[in-house]
Design a protein around this motif. Structure first.
Motif, PDB file in Angstrom:
ATOM      1  N   LYS A  38       0.829  -1.212   0.000  1.00  0.00           N
ATOM      2  CA  LYS A  38       0.000   0.000   0.000  1.00  0.00           C
ATOM      3  C   LYS A  38       0.861   1.259   0.000  1.00  0.00           C
ATOM      4  O   LYS A  38       0.564   2.212  -0.729  1.00  0.00           O
ATOM      5  CB  LYS A  38      -0.917   0.009   1.221  1.00  0.00           C
ATOM      6  CG  LYS A  38      -2.038  -0.998   1.160  1.00  0.00           C
ATOM      7  CD  LYS A  38      -2.827  -0.933   2.457  1.00  0.00           C
ATOM      8  CE  LYS A  38      -3.950  -1.917   2.523  1.00  0.00           C
ATOM      9  NZ  LYS A  38      -4.668  -1.822   3.819  1.00  0.00           N
ATOM     10  N   SER A  42       1.176   3.886  -3.169  1.00  0.00           N
ATOM     11  CA  SER A  42       0.780   5.259  -2.842  1.00  0.00           C
ATOM     12  C   SER A  42       1.908   6.254  -3.104  1.00  0.00           C
ATOM     13  O   SER A  42       1.658   7.395  -3.518  1.00  0.00           O
ATOM     14  CB  SER A  42       0.324   5.338  -1.387  1.00  0.00           C
ATOM     15  OG  SER A  42      -0.798   4.492  -1.178  1.00  0.00           O
ATOM     16  N   ASN A  45       1.902   6.773  -6.862  1.00  0.00           N
ATOM     17  CA  ASN A  45       0.742   7.565  -7.257  1.00  0.00           C
ATOM     18  C   ASN A  45       0.685   8.933  -6.583  1.00  0.00           C
ATOM     19  O   ASN A  45      -0.225   9.710  -6.826  1.00  0.00           O
ATOM     20  CB  ASN A  45      -0.544   6.788  -6.948  1.00  0.00           C
ATOM     21  CG  ASN A  45      -0.697   5.591  -7.844  1.00  0.00           C
ATOM     22  OD1 ASN A  45      -0.387   5.643  -9.022  1.00  0.00           O
ATOM     23  ND2 ASN A  45      -1.173   4.494  -7.279  1.00  0.00           N
ATOM     24  N   CYS A  47      -0.020   9.809  -3.557  1.00  0.00           N
ATOM     25  CA  CYS A  47      -1.223   9.982  -2.746  1.00  0.00           C
ATOM     26  C   CYS A  47      -0.817  10.231  -1.293  1.00  0.00           C
ATOM     27  O   CYS A  47      -0.572   9.289  -0.528  1.00  0.00           O
ATOM     28  CB  CYS A  47      -2.123   8.747  -2.848  1.00  0.00           C
ATOM     29  SG  CYS A  47      -3.639   8.934  -1.892  1.00  0.00           S
ATOM     30  N   CYS A  50      -2.955   8.463   1.463  1.00  0.00           N
ATOM     31  CA  CYS A  50      -2.719   7.035   1.652  1.00  0.00           C
ATOM     32  C   CYS A  50      -1.322   6.751   2.210  1.00  0.00           C
ATOM     33  O   CYS A  50      -1.158   5.827   3.010  1.00  0.00           O
ATOM     34  CB  CYS A  50      -2.976   6.278   0.353  1.00  0.00           C
ATOM     35  SG  CYS A  50      -4.722   6.329  -0.146  1.00  0.00           S
ATOM     36  N   ILE A  51      -0.326   7.538   1.824  1.00  0.00           N
ATOM     37  CA  ILE A  51       1.008   7.376   2.416  1.00  0.00           C
ATOM     38  C   ILE A  51       0.921   7.647   3.913  1.00  0.00           C
ATOM     39  O   ILE A  51       1.437   6.873   4.727  1.00  0.00           O
ATOM     40  CB  ILE A  51       2.046   8.308   1.749  1.00  0.00           C
ATOM     41  CG1 ILE A  51       2.269   7.911   0.284  1.00  0.00           C
ATOM     42  CG2 ILE A  51       3.360   8.288   2.526  1.00  0.00           C
ATOM     43  CD1 ILE A  51       3.048   8.944  -0.521  1.00  0.00           C
ATOM     44  N   HIS A  54      -1.135   4.696   5.626  1.00  0.00           N
ATOM     45  CA  HIS A  54      -0.545   3.357   5.643  1.00  0.00           C
ATOM     46  C   HIS A  54       0.823   3.303   6.320  1.00  0.00           C
ATOM     47  O   HIS A  54       1.207   2.250   6.821  1.00  0.00           O
ATOM     48  CB  HIS A  54      -0.551   2.755   4.243  1.00  0.00           C
ATOM     49  CG  HIS A  54      -1.959   2.579   3.777  1.00  0.00           C
ATOM     50  ND1 HIS A  54      -2.840   1.742   4.419  1.00  0.00           N
ATOM     51  CD2 HIS A  54      -2.654   3.178   2.793  1.00  0.00           C
ATOM     52  CE1 HIS A  54      -4.016   1.816   3.831  1.00  0.00           C
ATOM     53  NE2 HIS A  54      -3.931   2.689   2.844  1.00  0.00           N
ATOM     54  N   ILE A 129      -5.483  -0.775  -3.697  1.00  0.00           N
ATOM     55  CA  ILE A 129      -4.788   0.426  -3.240  1.00  0.00           C
ATOM     56  C   ILE A 129      -4.677   1.452  -4.364  1.00  0.00           C
ATOM     57  O   ILE A 129      -4.802   2.655  -4.122  1.00  0.00           O
ATOM     58  CB  ILE A 129      -3.406   0.128  -2.591  1.00  0.00           C
ATOM     59  CG1 ILE A 129      -2.857   1.395  -1.903  1.00  0.00           C
ATOM     60  CG2 ILE A 129      -2.422  -0.441  -3.585  1.00  0.00           C
ATOM     61  CD1 ILE A 129      -3.756   2.033  -0.860  1.00  0.00           C
ATOM     62  N   ASN A 130      -4.492   1.002  -5.589  1.00  0.00           N
ATOM     63  CA  ASN A 130      -4.488   1.956  -6.693  1.00  0.00           C
ATOM     64  C   ASN A 130      -5.846   2.638  -6.823  1.00  0.00           C
ATOM     65  O   ASN A 130      -5.933   3.839  -7.107  1.00  0.00           O
ATOM     66  CB  ASN A 130      -4.080   1.265  -8.000  1.00  0.00           C
ATOM     67  CG  ASN A 130      -2.585   1.190  -8.167  1.00  0.00           C
ATOM     68  OD1 ASN A 130      -1.949   2.181  -8.515  1.00  0.00           O
ATOM     69  ND2 ASN A 130      -2.014   0.034  -7.904  1.00  0.00           N
ATOM     70  N   ASN A 133      -6.071   5.188  -4.046  1.00  0.00           N
ATOM     71  CA  ASN A 133      -5.236   6.344  -4.391  1.00  0.00           C
ATOM     72  C   ASN A 133      -5.977   7.272  -5.343  1.00  0.00           C
ATOM     73  O   ASN A 133      -5.957   8.494  -5.173  1.00  0.00           O
ATOM     74  CB  ASN A 133      -3.937   5.899  -5.066  1.00  0.00           C
ATOM     75  CG  ASN A 133      -2.952   5.184  -4.171  1.00  0.00           C
ATOM     76  OD1 ASN A 133      -2.033   4.527  -4.673  1.00  0.00           O
ATOM     77  ND2 ASN A 133      -3.096   5.262  -2.864  1.00  0.00           N
TER      78      ASN A 133
END
Length: 151
Positions: A38, A42, A45, A47, A50-51, A54, A129-130, A133
């Motif tokens: 994840k 992230s 991407n 994000c 999400c970073i 996670h 997860i994509n 994101n």
């Protein structure tokens, strides 16, 4: 960051189904591996939501700061197992499909470390997860993650 909309409020049934799928996929592999995947997707991407989420989740699972910080350079870092490396390579290959890179070597590593069923589970995890994101970046979502108070 200001959210453009709240997808949970706008499409509650679909988001509830999406969340249920995400949870089922999340629970299908070992938690530490899932969080590494994840975080890496992230990062690619970009994000931030999400970073942030996670890395906090990984820390709660007692993941080390070193392994979290080195994820963007995992190929050069000696602290990941062969199984984790295979998962990270597969994550990058699928997350970067639009860049036209071959995923043959990533699949070979995946095949060496994961059963066929685990390969499907990991691929679904990468897709999930994509998807998160894209929801978070697309709608400008930010959910604060609880942090430990300074001692």
């Amino acid at each position: 960051m200001t959210a453009k909309l709240d997808p949970f409020a706008v499409a509650p049934q679909l988001m509830k189904s999406w969340f249920a799928l995400s949870t089922a996929v999340n629970d299908s592999l070992e938690p530490s591996l899932v969080e590494l995947v994840k975080i890496r997707a992230s990062q690619i991407n970009q994000c931030a939501n999400c970073i942030n989420m996670h890395t906090a989740d990984a820390r709660a699972l007692e993941e080390t700061e070193q392994r979290i910080y080195l994820l963007s350079a995992w190929r050069e870092a000696p602290c990941y197992t062969a199984r984790e490396r295979a998962a990270l390579a597969w994550t990058e290959a699928l997350t970067r499909l639009s860049e036209g890179h071959s995923h043959v070597s990533a699949h070979e590593a995946l095949d060496a470390e994961f059963s066929k069923e685990e390969q499907v589970k990991l691929t679904l995890m990468i897709n999930v997860i994509n998807g998160w994101n894209r929801i978070a970046v697309g709608f400008g979502l930010w959910y604060d993650t609880p942090t430990k108070a300074a001692a």
